[in-house]
Design an enzyme around this catalytic site. Structure first.
Site, short mmCIF file in Angstrom:
data_model
loop_
_atom_site.label_atom_id
_atom_site.label_comp_id
_atom_site.label_asym_id
_atom_site.label_seq_id
_atom_site.Cartn_x
_atom_site.Cartn_y
_atom_site.Cartn_z
N GLY A 178 -40.27 -31.29 23.16
CA GLY A 178 -39.93 -32.62 23.65
C GLY A 178 -38.52 -33.07 23.26
O GLY A 178 -37.70 -32.27 22.78
N ASP A 188 -46.82 -19.91 29.85
CA ASP A 188 -46.40 -20.60 28.63
C ASP A 188 -47.60 -21.32 28.01
O ASP A 188 -48.30 -22.08 28.70
CB ASP A 188 -45.31 -21.60 29.03
CG ASP A 188 -44.58 -22.20 27.85
OD1 ASP A 188 -44.54 -21.57 26.78
OD2 ASP A 188 -44.01 -23.31 28.01
N SER A 191 -37.29 -29.20 28.06
CA SER A 191 -36.85 -30.61 28.01
C SER A 191 -35.41 -30.80 28.51
O SER A 191 -35.12 -31.79 29.19
CB SER A 191 -36.97 -31.16 26.59
OG SER A 191 -38.32 -31.16 26.19
N GLU A 242 -48.67 -16.70 18.74
CA GLU A 242 -47.98 -17.73 17.93
C GLU A 242 -48.63 -17.89 16.58
O GLU A 242 -49.86 -17.94 16.47
CB GLU A 242 -47.96 -19.08 18.67
CG GLU A 242 -47.27 -20.18 17.84
CD GLU A 242 -46.93 -21.45 18.61
OE1 GLU A 242 -46.77 -21.39 19.85
OE2 GLU A 242 -46.81 -22.51 17.97
#
Ligand code: G3H
Ligand code: 13P
Ligand code: ZN
Length: 323
Positions: free
Chosen positions: A190, A93, A271, A145
């Site tokens: 987050g 990741d 998260s 990305e």
């Protein structure tokens, strides 16, 4: 060199083809320790869901890359021994360099992300292309990305997000040869994804951007990072037992259900798992102050995490039973 096929792992190609065809998304859960791994693997075995086990650079630093790899190999063996017959990919990741991606390919990962989103477009293309050229030799999948998510992406922090520009995606995919593309449509990493007044709903994700992207690269697998829902139940539990998470907010599960039916084939969740584990540990330490056996608070945290994973696979992503 250890090849992932010798470890019983799968790359993401077939997983994403099936997800795209059948309108669901494959979950990608992060792990850093034994209890998270047990919860993820057993949750996905029980719900018969294909899944991606992901390891960040931070996780490699925390738990030791060799230990993590053998733990993942153990998970693959556990699946083989079960009746589930589900595919599992081991994924890096937010890889931030060619070197870390190469190291993961060489040590048995079946998929890597090269996150060049903080670089200029040209540099992002260059580093991503280099990773693809190397990974392709070993049939390892590569995620790139485009666009920047606000929040912390390992050691890369961004205050603001920059939505993906649909005008770039076709060129990027063509030039780099990536197998999937992470895009920015309003999520962030987050537990504080949106700032809204008390009682107000968070803004919807930018499905208009996603639709534009789908038009430009039809049938191409899209990845959604920052997809935790920051479940109120666990935020409340953390606050009740001495924590302080004021204003934490995530992506609604309805938005994720909608995304999972689209070209979004991989949904990243970290998260939510952290919140469950912290909430249960806080409660257990409060309820049983005399206990000092870590298994007695880590065990219940692990079991609750497994239940959350089963529910996500069943009710949100639609990946349960798709093996
Ligand atoms: O996108 C970030 C993931 O949640 C991993 O977080 O870098 O703290 O391990 P980490
Ligand atoms: P969350 O912080 O929303 O769980 O996102 C995780 C992620 O995108 C990992 O790459
Ligand atoms: Zn991410």
């Amino acid at each position: 060199m250890t090849h992932y096929k010798d470890l019983g792992l799968s790359n993401t190609k077939e997983m994403f083809e099936r997800a795209m065809k059948n309108g669901y998304a494959v979950p990608a859960y992060n792990f850093n320790n034994l209890e998270q791994l047990q919860a993820i693997v057993n949750g996905c075995i029980e719900s018969k869901s294909p899944f991606i086990l992901q390891v960040s650079k931070g996780a490699r630093n925390y738990a030791n890359e060799t230990l993590l790899r053998y733990m993942a190999q153990g998970a693959a063996e556990l699946i083989n021994k079960s009746e589930a017959e589900i595919p599992m990919a081991l994924h890096l990741d937010h890889g931030d360099s060619f070197e870390i991606c190469k190291s993961c390919v060489d040590s048995g990962f079946s998929s890597v992300m090269i996150d060049g989103s903080s670089l200029s477009y040209e540099d992002n293309v260059d580093v991503t292309k280099r990773v693809v050229e190397y990974a392709k030799k070993y049939d390892v999948s590569v995620e790139g990305e485009l666009g920047v998510l606000a929040g912390i992406e390992d050691e890369v922090t961004s205050e603001v997000s920059h939505y993906t520009d649909p005008d770039d995606v076709e060129d990027f995919v063509k030039k780099t040869g990536v197998d999937s593309l992470a895009i920015s449509i309003g999520t962030s990493h987050g537990a504080y994804k949106f700032k809204v007044e008390p009682g107000q709903d968070p803004p919807p994700l930018r499905f208009d951007i996603l639709e534009e992207v789908e038009k430009r690269i039809t049938g191409f697998p899209i990845v959604l990072h920052g997809a935790s829902s920051v479940l109120k139940e666990y935020v409340d539990m953390i606050n009740q037992y001495g924590g302080s998470l004021e204003g934490a907010m995530g992506v609604s599960e309805d938005q994720l259900r909608k995304a999972a039916k689209s070209a979004v084939c991989k949904v990243n969740i970290d998260s939510d798992g952290r919140l469950v584990v912290t909430a249960v540990i806080r409660k257990m330490l409060h309820d049983k102050p005399e206990n000092f056996d870590p298994r007695k608070y880590l065990g219940p945290a692990r079991d609750e995490l497994k239940e959350m994973i089963i529910r996500k696979n069943n009710e949100v992503l639609g990946s349960a039973g798709r093996y």
